[in-house]
Design a protein around this motif. Structure first.
Motif, short mmCIF file in Angstrom:
data_model
loop_
_atom_site.label_atom_id
_atom_site.label_comp_id
_atom_site.label_asym_id
_atom_site.label_seq_id
_atom_site.Cartn_x
_atom_site.Cartn_y
_atom_site.Cartn_z
N THR A 20 3.97 -4.30 -32.44
CA THR A 20 5.42 -4.44 -32.34
C THR A 20 5.79 -5.84 -31.85
OG1 THR A 20 5.44 -2.12 -31.69
CG2 THR A 20 7.48 -3.34 -31.41
N LEU A 21 4.94 -6.37 -30.94
CA LEU A 21 5.23 -7.67 -30.31
C LEU A 21 5.31 -8.80 -31.34
CD1 LEU A 21 3.58 -8.80 -26.99
CD2 LEU A 21 4.22 -10.40 -28.76
N MET A 24 8.16 -8.26 -33.81
CA MET A 24 9.48 -8.51 -33.21
C MET A 24 9.71 -10.00 -33.08
SD MET A 24 12.18 -7.12 -32.31
CE MET A 24 12.12 -5.40 -31.90
N ALA A 25 8.66 -10.75 -32.73
CA ALA A 25 8.80 -12.21 -32.63
C ALA A 25 9.19 -12.79 -33.98
CB ALA A 25 7.50 -12.82 -32.13
N HIS B 29 5.97 0.51 -32.74
CA HIS B 29 6.95 1.38 -32.09
C HIS B 29 8.15 1.49 -33.00
CE1 HIS B 29 5.15 0.52 -27.86
NE2 HIS B 29 4.39 1.31 -28.60
N VAL B 32 11.92 1.14 -31.76
CA VAL B 32 12.41 -0.21 -31.43
C VAL B 32 12.96 -0.88 -32.68
CG1 VAL B 32 11.76 -2.45 -30.52
CG2 VAL B 32 10.75 -0.39 -29.56
N PHE B 98 20.93 -11.64 -29.57
CA PHE B 98 19.98 -10.55 -29.74
C PHE B 98 19.89 -9.69 -28.48
CE2 PHE B 98 15.72 -8.74 -29.48
CZ PHE B 98 15.64 -8.09 -30.69
N PRO B 124 16.49 -1.90 -27.76
CA PRO B 124 15.21 -2.52 -28.12
C PRO B 124 14.63 -3.35 -26.98
CG PRO B 124 16.86 -2.88 -29.83
CD PRO B 124 17.57 -2.30 -28.67
N ASP B 127 11.92 -2.07 -24.40
CA ASP B 127 10.51 -1.97 -24.79
C ASP B 127 9.83 -3.28 -24.44
OD1 ASP B 127 8.71 -0.21 -26.96
OD2 ASP B 127 8.16 -2.33 -26.76
N ILE B 128 8.69 -3.16 -23.75
CA ILE B 128 8.01 -4.36 -23.25
C ILE B 128 7.60 -5.30 -24.38
CG2 ILE B 128 5.72 -3.31 -23.22
CD1 ILE B 128 6.91 -5.51 -20.41
N ASN B 129 7.33 -4.75 -25.55
CA ASN B 129 6.92 -5.61 -26.68
C ASN B 129 8.02 -6.60 -27.04
OD1 ASN B 129 4.25 -4.53 -27.78
ND2 ASN B 129 5.45 -2.70 -27.40
N THR B 130 9.26 -6.10 -27.10
CA THR B 130 10.39 -6.96 -27.48
C THR B 130 10.56 -8.09 -26.47
OG1 THR B 130 11.44 -4.98 -28.29
CG2 THR B 130 12.80 -6.94 -28.12
N ILE B 132 8.45 -9.31 -24.28
CA ILE B 132 7.35 -10.27 -24.27
C ILE B 132 7.43 -11.18 -25.49
CG2 ILE B 132 4.85 -10.53 -24.41
CD1 ILE B 132 4.50 -8.20 -22.64
N ALA B 133 7.82 -10.60 -26.63
CA ALA B 133 7.97 -11.41 -27.83
C ALA B 133 9.00 -12.51 -27.59
CB ALA B 133 8.39 -10.53 -29.01
N LEU B 134 10.15 -12.14 -27.02
CA LEU B 134 11.19 -13.13 -26.73
C LEU B 134 10.70 -14.18 -25.76
CD1 LEU B 134 14.28 -10.78 -26.32
CD2 LEU B 134 13.80 -12.27 -28.24
N LEU B 136 7.62 -15.12 -25.09
CA LEU B 136 6.61 -16.01 -25.66
C LEU B 136 7.26 -17.01 -26.62
CD1 LEU B 136 3.53 -13.70 -26.29
CD2 LEU B 136 3.88 -15.41 -24.51
N LEU B 137 8.29 -16.56 -27.34
CA LEU B 137 9.02 -17.50 -28.20
C LEU B 137 9.63 -18.62 -27.36
CD1 LEU B 137 10.85 -15.31 -30.84
CD2 LEU B 137 8.95 -16.87 -31.18
N PHE B 182 9.64 -9.51 -17.87
CA PHE B 182 9.71 -8.34 -16.98
C PHE B 182 11.09 -8.15 -16.38
CE2 PHE B 182 5.38 -7.93 -17.72
CZ PHE B 182 4.97 -6.69 -17.26
N PHE B 185 13.09 -6.50 -19.29
CA PHE B 185 12.54 -5.16 -19.51
C PHE B 185 12.89 -4.23 -18.37
CE2 PHE B 185 8.71 -2.57 -18.50
CZ PHE B 185 8.86 -1.62 -19.50
#
Lengths: 153, 241
Positions: A20-21, A24-25, B29, B32, B98, B124, B127-130, B132-134, B136-137, B182, B185
């Motif tokens: 998902t990560l 989503m990115a 997921h 999400v 977003f 969305p 969810d920790i994935n979202t 962390i994605a943001l 890391l971007l 975190f 989230f």
């Protein structure tokens, strides 16, 4: 079930990080490009065009205002100089007329005095001549009287 | 135990349950993506409507979008600086929109009315994935911003003002995405949980102030995320003298 399976579950859990990560990115990056072409660029163009238009107009108006102020000052100074010139001319004319009046007055006075003097002299002359004549007549008369008296004797 | 005396449908909160999509070897997921597609679709429709007929005298939706644009520009400009904010404004704005749309969409739309086989729909950003994605971007962005603007001189930042700072600055590169992800989230999940628990315990009236608080938190979190992202980018492109 109350046991919240927070950590450690192979299936599920709050911290379940999976594909998902990255997806989503990728989705967010795609969204950035979509929003850039759909939202940020067109709205930015319109807003910046308007800001430019407004600032240009303000600058134009400021330039015009300063020009107007310059013209106003120019006119004011012209008006002032014209006014002072007019004042000068008026005062000159006043002086001139004053001078002319005084000259004319003096001339008239002089003339009057002269004619008065002349008349006085003439009167004096005539008076003296009349007196002389009177004296002479008196003499003649007295001589006549004397002669008559003497002859009648 | 007090908790054991509660009815079992308390677990209807379904914390940490997900709707799994299996595509080949990878698992996603699903909930999400479902909510994010619905919310982003709504956002895009809203923006397309607002920018359909742009006029010099803004009316209605265009007015709102211009206000939004101006808000994002001010945010990017104050944090990143006059010189390069234009390059990063779309990214910062996208992050803000977003996160904001996700947070508010999660809080305002009664997702729980839609039953899923597993897990439940929600923000969305819960969810920790979202998150962390943001985050890391954002990390990639500030590295890219620093390197593309200053080249290798970007690494002077790590020894500025003294080389003693080096370990801390390296540590920061890890703590920045960690705290970003975190914070978002935790806030959004906590809001959802608090509202969920309150709705379960006292279904009437009482959850409403908490819901308003949740909306407030959601908006603030979106602003914080975008501001911090812009601040990190600004820090990376800033010239030290």
């Amino acid at each position: 079930m109350l046991a919240f399976d927070f950590f450690g579950a192979t299936e599920g859990g709050l911290f379940d990080i999976n594909a998902t990560l990255p997806l989503m990115a990728i989705q967010v990056v795609a969204l950035t490009y979509i929003l850039n072409s759909l939202f940020f660029k067109p709205v930015g163009n319109v807003v910046e065009k308007r800001e430019k238009f407004v600032s240009n107009n303000i600058m134009d108006a400021k330039n015009k205002l300063s020009e107007v102020e310059k013209l106003e000052a120019d006119l004011l100074s012209q008006l002032q100089s014209a006014r002072s010139e007019a004042q000068k001319i008026v005062s000159e004319a006043e002086n001139e007329s004053d001078k002319l009046y005084k000259e004319a007055l003096e001339l008239a006075n002089n003339e009057a005095n002269a004619s008065k003097e002349k008349a006085r002299l003439e009167i004096e002359n005539q008076t003296s001549s009349a007196r002389d004549q009177l004296f002479k007549q008196a003499d003649d008369l007295s001589e006549l009287i004397v002669n008559r008296l003497i002859l009648e004797k | 135990m007090f908790f054991n005396s509660l009815p079992t449908n308390f677990a209807a909160l379904e914390v940490g349950q997900h709707l799994y999509w299996q595509i080949g070897n990878i698992r996603l997921h699903g909930q999400v993506f479902l909510t994010s597609w619905i919310l982003l679709g709504a956002l895009l429709v809203f923006i397309s409507l607002g920018t359909k007929k742009m006029e010099n005298d803004p009316k209605g939706l265009q007015n709102l979008l211009e206000f939004l644009w101006d808000y994002i520009r001010d945010l990017a400009r104050t944090q990143i600086g006059e010189k390069v904010y234009r390059d990063w404004m779309p990214f910062i704005g996208t992050l803000f929109l977003f996160v904001f749309v996700s947070n508010w969409g999660g809080a305002l739309i009664p997702w729980r009315l839609i039953k899923l086989p597993s897990g439940e729909l929600g923000a969305p950003t819960a969810d920790i994935n979202t998150t962390i994605a943001l985050a890391l971007l954002v990390s990639l962005s500030y590295f890219y911003a620093g390197l593309s603007n200053k080249g290798w001189r970007y690494f002077e930042y790590y020894v500025h003002p003294t080389p003693i700072m080096l370990p801390f600055k390296i540590l920061e590169d890890f703590t920045k995405p960690l705290s970003l992800s975190f914070r978002l989230f935790g806030n959004i999940l906590a809001d959802e949980l608090v509202v969920g628990v309150l709705v379960f315990l006292v279904p009437l009236v009482l959850p409403i102030p908490v819901m308003f608080l949740g909306l407030f938190t959601s908006a603030i979190q979106a602003l914080i995320f975008a501001t911090l992202a812009a601040y990190y980018i600004g820090e990376a492109v800033e010239e030290h003298h």
